[in-house]
Design a protein around this motif. Structure first.
Motif, PDB file in Angstrom:
ATOM      1  N   ARG A  70     -33.625 -66.212   8.713  1.00  0.00           N
ATOM      2  CA  ARG A  70     -34.796 -65.322   8.813  1.00  0.00           C
ATOM      3  C   ARG A  70     -34.516 -63.997   8.115  1.00  0.00           C
ATOM      4  NH1 ARG A  70     -35.232 -67.040  14.257  1.00  0.00           N
ATOM      5  NH2 ARG A  70     -34.359 -65.100  15.055  1.00  0.00           N
ATOM      6  N   PHE A 102     -41.446 -61.233   6.965  1.00  0.00           N
ATOM      7  CA  PHE A 102     -42.597 -61.348   7.862  1.00  0.00           C
ATOM      8  C   PHE A 102     -43.524 -60.146   7.694  1.00  0.00           C
ATOM      9  CE2 PHE A 102     -39.337 -63.849   9.987  1.00  0.00           C
ATOM     10  CZ  PHE A 102     -40.030 -64.947  10.437  1.00  0.00           C
ATOM     11  N   LEU A 139     -40.846 -50.548  13.951  1.00  0.00           N
ATOM     12  CA  LEU A 139     -40.158 -50.001  15.126  1.00  0.00           C
ATOM     13  C   LEU A 139     -40.533 -48.533  15.267  1.00  0.00           C
ATOM     14  CD1 LEU A 139     -36.782 -51.825  14.635  1.00  0.00           C
ATOM     15  CD2 LEU A 139     -38.433 -52.194  16.449  1.00  0.00           C
ATOM     16  N   LEU A 180     -33.611 -51.321   7.800  1.00  0.00           N
ATOM     17  CA  LEU A 180     -33.036 -52.065   8.938  1.00  0.00           C
ATOM     18  C   LEU A 180     -32.576 -53.489   8.574  1.00  0.00           C
ATOM     19  CD1 LEU A 180     -32.358 -52.160  11.971  1.00  0.00           C
ATOM     20  CD2 LEU A 180     -34.711 -52.909  12.371  1.00  0.00           C
ATOM     21  N   ILE A 187     -39.169 -57.819  17.839  1.00  0.00           N
ATOM     22  CA  ILE A 187     -39.308 -57.536  16.397  1.00  0.00           C
ATOM     23  C   ILE A 187     -37.948 -57.665  15.717  1.00  0.00           C
ATOM     24  CG2 ILE A 187     -39.836 -55.745  14.700  1.00  0.00           C
ATOM     25  CD1 ILE A 187     -41.861 -54.627  16.775  1.00  0.00           C
ATOM     26  N   ARG A 188     -36.950 -57.057  16.345  1.00  0.00           N
ATOM     27  CA  ARG A 188     -35.597 -57.109  15.756  1.00  0.00           C
ATOM     28  C   ARG A 188     -35.128 -58.555  15.606  1.00  0.00           C
ATOM     29  NH1 ARG A 188     -35.456 -51.956  18.340  1.00  0.00           N
ATOM     30  NH2 ARG A 188     -34.083 -50.510  17.230  1.00  0.00           N
ATOM     31  N   ARG A 189     -35.361 -59.327  16.646  1.00  0.00           N
ATOM     32  CA  ARG A 189     -34.896 -60.713  16.579  1.00  0.00           C
ATOM     33  C   ARG A 189     -35.721 -61.511  15.578  1.00  0.00           C
ATOM     34  NH1 ARG A 189     -33.749 -63.428  22.090  1.00  0.00           N
ATOM     35  NH2 ARG A 189     -33.320 -65.071  20.587  1.00  0.00           N
ATOM     36  N   LEU A 244     -37.030 -60.375  12.878  1.00  0.00           N
ATOM     37  CA  LEU A 244     -36.585 -59.999  11.540  1.00  0.00           C
ATOM     38  C   LEU A 244     -35.253 -60.653  11.188  1.00  0.00           C
ATOM     39  CD1 LEU A 244     -37.427 -56.181  11.471  1.00  0.00           C
ATOM     40  CD2 LEU A 244     -38.680 -58.049  10.377  1.00  0.00           C
TER      41      LEU A 244
END
Lengths: 234, 417
Positions: free
Chosen positions: A89, A95, A103, A114, B322-324, B326
């Motif tokens: 991913r 996405f 964030l 990030l 969200i972090r996961r 991504l």
């Protein structure tokens, strides 16, 4: 510099997805089979609840099928560990969400950096790439702004930049203009067109909007968890 | 790889974080205070013990349980490397200084030339040398157990008593074993002695020292009451000093103690090493008790920390999702949560240590009595304090592990919905 991931061949083979809420089971996907060729521009349309987002989650390796399998360049992803799937991913998929999902505690630049930080890109290269992407989405002057200081269109442009940070081979956009006004919609769609063409990535866009769908070369229509139409433009 | 920075929590969660850090700080301050003060008092006692001039102590169960003290002195002194053997008889007694109202004092009977060599360096300066009690050997009056020779009837008084009573050297006092002046004996004050600072109380501040034989006759501990002709010659302890290098050599101390024990198998013979060991054992038990007591507070603090972190994971489901989504490595997210827990614990440790030191300093400066004295003796053992810190960090790791586990189990699709 992080090199671009080649656009993959993705196969969805006889996939079922059944959710088990407290009442009756819901089949969000029913025996779906699809093959996405590298570099394709695909739109997925259909009424609410037809399984579009579930399909995107399957393509994005965020969810696993109840039956059937998803193959990435011919290799099933079902047997991969969560760590491997996360890595895929991170480096292979970008996405773009309807609600942007930036964030809130990070600036536009930090949001873009990030995924690169997580992928181990060095600081200088991260900064260079973030500058390039901010320039590309027209937000260089807003690099230090937090999401709440940006308009919806600007947030989505930052989200697009973030999605492109690690040069993915697959770009998944789930209702990318669903929360934007018409002017911002046009800007964002033009941007997705432009970056999709420039990167050679496969772009899959889920949309209700016929104008958005019209920008793709392949049109998939879903209903009740099934693919009812799959057309390629000549 | 650096963990993610988790910044700008809401005001409510900021308050929770601050409260968690305070809870840990308070939980850390408690053992810091207890262990530092307890350890300081214990170290002081051991140091005091090691500064005494005698290295072996002979005692018996019960009051004035050692018999034939003058005779034992000769026997003990005949053992090689023994420098002096000082019997001490301690008796509460009434002292009359002119009026009819007595003052209760502690009378100590000693043999002057045996007593002085058993004084430690800090005590030696408090006593005149030689003790001005007439017969240095206390054998003239004792005269082989007859107690028929001339009595010295000299007495030394402590400086606190001298200051309080106004009695001066050369004056006469009457010491009586009961509240009846007519049963007493007149002594002449021939000198004064200082009282060493006593921890946790002014023990023995009002005291007199007289020749052992005089005190034995005065209090009835020269002969048995049942058969007055039978010799008792009682004392409470006999303190034995060794000469030269022997006083610092454990093997020689133990060898002499064994020889003494063979002479008096019915009395207890303990060395200073054993006494120090007993104090150290007692200190270790107390330290363990303090830590166990403190662990209750610590457990509460760490449970609070775990709850705060789990609640934060709950409130940040979307952000974690969200972090996961991504593709951030799960380990990275877990490390971020662990780092947050450890940072909170570290803040609590630093705050708790500082709080503990401040409380001890305040007690030492403004406390009263024993609390003030104990606080002023506090010592900070870096190994012990480091162990407490390491323990708290390890437990905080466990507590934040719960939160990290909960983040790892988060359903990404659900979190983004």
């Amino acid at each position: 510099m992080n090199s671009p991931s080649p656009a993959p061949t993705i196969e969805i083979v006889r996939v079922w997805k059944r959710y088990l809420p407290s009442t009756t089971p819901v089949d969000a996907l029913r025996d779906i089979s699809l093959t996405l060729e590298p570099g394709e521009r695909v739109s997925v349309a259909g009424p609410s609840g037809c399984g579009k987002t579930t399909l995107m989650n399957m393509l994005g390796l965020l969810d696993t099928p109840t039956a059937g399998e998803v193959r990435w360049n011919g290799r099933p992803v079902g047997g991969r560990s969560e760590r491997e799937r996360a890595r895929l991913r991170l480096t292979g998929i970008g996405f773009i969400f309807q609600r942007f999902y930036l964030l809130p505690t990070m600036t536009a630049r930090e949001n873009i950096e990030l995924p690169m930080r997580a992928a181990g890109v060095d600081r200088a290269e991260r900064a260079r790439r973030a500058d390039e992407l901010l320039e590309e989405v027209g937000l260089a002057p807003r690099a230090g702004s937090f999401p709440h200081q940006l308009s919806g269109g600007e947030e989505q442009r930052v989200a697009i930049a973030r999605a492109l940070a690690n040069r993915p081979g697959l770009l998944l956009a789930d209702e990318p203009t669903g929360e934007l006004d018409s002017a911002a919609t046009e800007t964002v769609l033009a941007l997705i067109d432009s970056v999709g063409s420039a990167s050679g990535a496969t772009v899959v866009t889920v949309t209700h909007n016929p104008d958005v769908a019209a920008r793709s070369h392949r049109h998939i229509t879903m209903r009740d968890g099934r693919v009812v139409d799959d057309r390629r433009e000549e | 790889m650096r963990p993610i920075a988790w910044r700008s929590p809401t005001r409510h969660s900021r308050l929770q974080i601050v409260l968690a850090a305070i809870a840990i700080a308070v939980a850390v301050a408690l053992p810091v205070i207890l262990v530092s003060v307890g350890g300081g008092v214990s170290a002081h006692e051991i140091a005091q013990l090691q500064q005494t001039g005698y290295v072996i102590s002979v005692s018996s169960a019960g009051m004035h349980g050692i018999s034939l003290s003058h005779g034992l002195v000769s026997e003990f002194n005949a053992i090689p490397r023994v420098a002096a053997s000082s019997p001490v008889l301690s008796v509460p007694i009434d002292l009359y200084a002119g009026g009819v109202t007595p003052t209760a004092v502690l009378a100590e009977g000693v043999i002057p030339d045996q007593f002085t060599p058993t004084l430690g360096p800090s005590e030696a300066g408090l006593f005149p040398s030689p003790l001005p009690l007439g017969d240095p050997t206390d054998l003239i009056h004792y005269a082989n157990g007859t107690y028929t020779g001339p009595t010295t009837l000299d007495a030394l008084i402590s400086t606190p008593f001298e200051a309080a009573s106004g009695i001066r050297v050369g004056q006469s006092i009457v010491l009586s074993p009961s509240a009846n002046r007519s049963l007493g004996t007149a002594f002449r004050v021939t000198g004064v002695f200082g009282v060493p600072p006593s921890l946790l109380g002014p023990t023995g501040a009002f005291a007199v020292i007289v020749p052992l034989s005089d005190l034995q006759v005065l209090t009835g501990w020269a002969r048995t009451s049942a058969t007055p002709s039978s010799l008792l010659d009682a004392s409470d302890t006999i303190q034995v000093a060794l000469s030269g290098a022997a006083e610092n050599d454990p093997s020689q101390i133990n060898a002499v103690a064994a020889q003494i024990q063979s002479l008096v198998p019915y009395y207890g013979v303990t060395t200073q090493l054993q006494q120090a060991q007993q104090l150290e054992n007692a200190d270790a038990i107390l330290t363990g008790f303090y830590l166990a007591l403190s662990s209750v507070g610590l457990a509460v603090g760490l449970i609070f920390l775990a709850i705060v972190l789990v609640r934060r994971v709950e409130s940040e489901r979307r952000s974690i999702g969200i972090r996961r989504a991504l593709g951030l490595p799960p380990r990275w997210i877990a490390v971020g949560i662990l780092a947050r827990g450890e940072a909170l614990a570290a803040a609590g440790i630093v705050g708790g240590t500082v709080l503990g030191v401040i409380v001890i300093s305040i007690l030492a400066a403004y406390g009263t009595g024993a609390v003030k004295q104990a606080a002023s003796l506090a010592t900070y053992d870096p190994i012990l304090l480091g162990s407490i810190a390491a323990g708290v960090l390890a437990l905080a790791c466990l507590a934040s592990g719960l939160a990290a586990r909960s983040a790892m189990r988060l359903d990404v699709v659900e979190a983004l919905r």
